[in-house]
Design a protein around this motif. Structure first.
Motif, PDB file in Angstrom:
ATOM      1  N   UNK A 124       9.740   1.184   5.474  1.00  0.00           N
ATOM      2  CA  UNK A 124      10.901   0.495   6.025  1.00  0.00           C
ATOM      3  C   UNK A 124      10.396  -0.618   6.924  1.00  0.00           C
ATOM      4  N   UNK A 125      10.837  -1.834   6.631  1.00  0.00           N
ATOM      5  CA  UNK A 125      10.429  -3.001   7.428  1.00  0.00           C
ATOM      6  C   UNK A 125      11.611  -3.468   8.262  1.00  0.00           C
ATOM      7  N   UNK A 132      11.147  -6.184  -0.910  1.00  0.00           N
ATOM      8  CA  UNK A 132      11.963  -5.276  -1.721  1.00  0.00           C
ATOM      9  C   UNK A 132      11.336  -5.031  -3.093  1.00  0.00           C
ATOM     10  N   UNK A 133      10.814  -6.083  -3.714  1.00  0.00           N
ATOM     11  CA  UNK A 133      10.160  -5.934  -5.014  1.00  0.00           C
ATOM     12  C   UNK A 133       8.978  -4.982  -4.901  1.00  0.00           C
ATOM     13  N   UNK A 134       8.301  -5.021  -3.764  1.00  0.00           N
ATOM     14  CA  UNK A 134       7.152  -4.141  -3.548  1.00  0.00           C
ATOM     15  C   UNK A 134       7.559  -2.740  -3.107  1.00  0.00           C
ATOM     16  N   UNK A 135       8.872  -2.489  -3.038  1.00  0.00           N
ATOM     17  CA  UNK A 135       9.353  -1.138  -2.768  1.00  0.00           C
ATOM     18  C   UNK A 135       9.799  -0.854  -1.352  1.00  0.00           C
ATOM     19  N   UNK A 149       0.835  -1.196   0.000  1.00  0.00           N
ATOM     20  CA  UNK A 149       0.000   0.000   0.000  1.00  0.00           C
ATOM     21  C   UNK A 149       0.871   1.247   0.000  1.00  0.00           C
ATOM     22  N   UNK A 150       1.961   1.208   0.769  1.00  0.00           N
ATOM     23  CA  UNK A 150       2.845   2.368   0.821  1.00  0.00           C
ATOM     24  C   UNK A 150       3.351   2.702  -0.577  1.00  0.00           C
ATOM     25  N   UNK A 151       3.777   1.694  -1.309  1.00  0.00           N
ATOM     26  CA  UNK A 151       4.292   1.897  -2.662  1.00  0.00           C
ATOM     27  C   UNK A 151       3.202   2.475  -3.564  1.00  0.00           C
ATOM     28  N   UNK A 152       1.995   1.956  -3.460  1.00  0.00           N
ATOM     29  CA  UNK A 152       0.891   2.421  -4.294  1.00  0.00           C
ATOM     30  C   UNK A 152       0.566   3.894  -4.035  1.00  0.00           C
ATOM     31  N   UNK A 153       0.749   4.337  -2.798  1.00  0.00           N
ATOM     32  CA  UNK A 153       0.449   5.722  -2.445  1.00  0.00           C
ATOM     33  C   UNK A 153       1.689   6.613  -2.424  1.00  0.00           C
ATOM     34  N   UNK A 154       2.837   6.056  -2.797  1.00  0.00           N
ATOM     35  CA  UNK A 154       4.052   6.857  -2.884  1.00  0.00           C
ATOM     36  C   UNK A 154       4.738   7.137  -1.555  1.00  0.00           C
ATOM     37  N   UNK A 155       4.474   6.329  -0.551  1.00  0.00           N
ATOM     38  CA  UNK A 155       5.136   6.490   0.744  1.00  0.00           C
ATOM     39  C   UNK A 155       6.368   5.600   0.806  1.00  0.00           C
ATOM     40  N   UNK A 210      10.704 -13.814   1.558  1.00  0.00           N
ATOM     41  CA  UNK A 210       9.858 -12.735   2.077  1.00  0.00           C
ATOM     42  C   UNK A 210      10.585 -11.404   1.957  1.00  0.00           C
ATOM     43  N   UNK A 211      11.876 -11.415   2.262  1.00  0.00           N
ATOM     44  CA  UNK A 211      12.671 -10.185   2.124  1.00  0.00           C
ATOM     45  C   UNK A 211      12.677  -9.716   0.671  1.00  0.00           C
ATOM     46  N   UNK A 212      12.878 -10.639  -0.260  1.00  0.00           N
ATOM     47  CA  UNK A 212      12.889 -10.273  -1.680  1.00  0.00           C
ATOM     48  C   UNK A 212      11.540  -9.699  -2.109  1.00  0.00           C
TER      49      UNK A 212
END
Length: 103
Positions: free
Chosen positions: A10-11, A26-29, A1-7, A21-23
């Motif tokens: 950091x996990x 990262x793919x999701x931003x 969701x963060x990526x979709x809204x441009x935020x 899961x890490x990859x």
């Protein structure tokens, strides 16, 4: 969701997070910060809260956020059924693991 809204997202994760899961994160931003800890516990939550405050970030903290389980209770099941229906399937049974993905 963060990526979709441009935020920025950091996990903070323990050293036991599966590499896949890490990859995916990262793919999701997401920026993934692997912390040398065995598990997610109360000390970890507080440390992440301090990191968020230092960085002027919002910490959603699924572990102490009372709205987290409520959101799943009211939304997640119907969302899963809706996704199945969108591909022409109707689930008869849903079996789900319960946990945070930790060890």
């Amino acid at each position: 969701m963060a990526n979709a809204y441009g935020f920025k997202y950091r996990a903070y994760v323990t050293k036991h997070l599966p590499e896949t899961t890490e990859m995916l994160l990262k793919v999701l931003g997401a920026e993934v910060v692997r912390v040398d800890r065995e598990m997610i516990d109360e000390e970890f939550w507080h440390w992440v809260s301090e990191e968020a405050a230092k960085n002027e970030a919002i910490n959603l903290n699924q572990f102490e956020n009372v709205d987290n389980p409520e959101g799943h209770y009211h939304v997640t099941g119907e969302e899963i059924v809706r996704q199945f229906r969108s591909i022409g399937k109707v689930p008869r049974v849903l079996i789900a693991g319960i946990g945070t993905g930790g060890i």
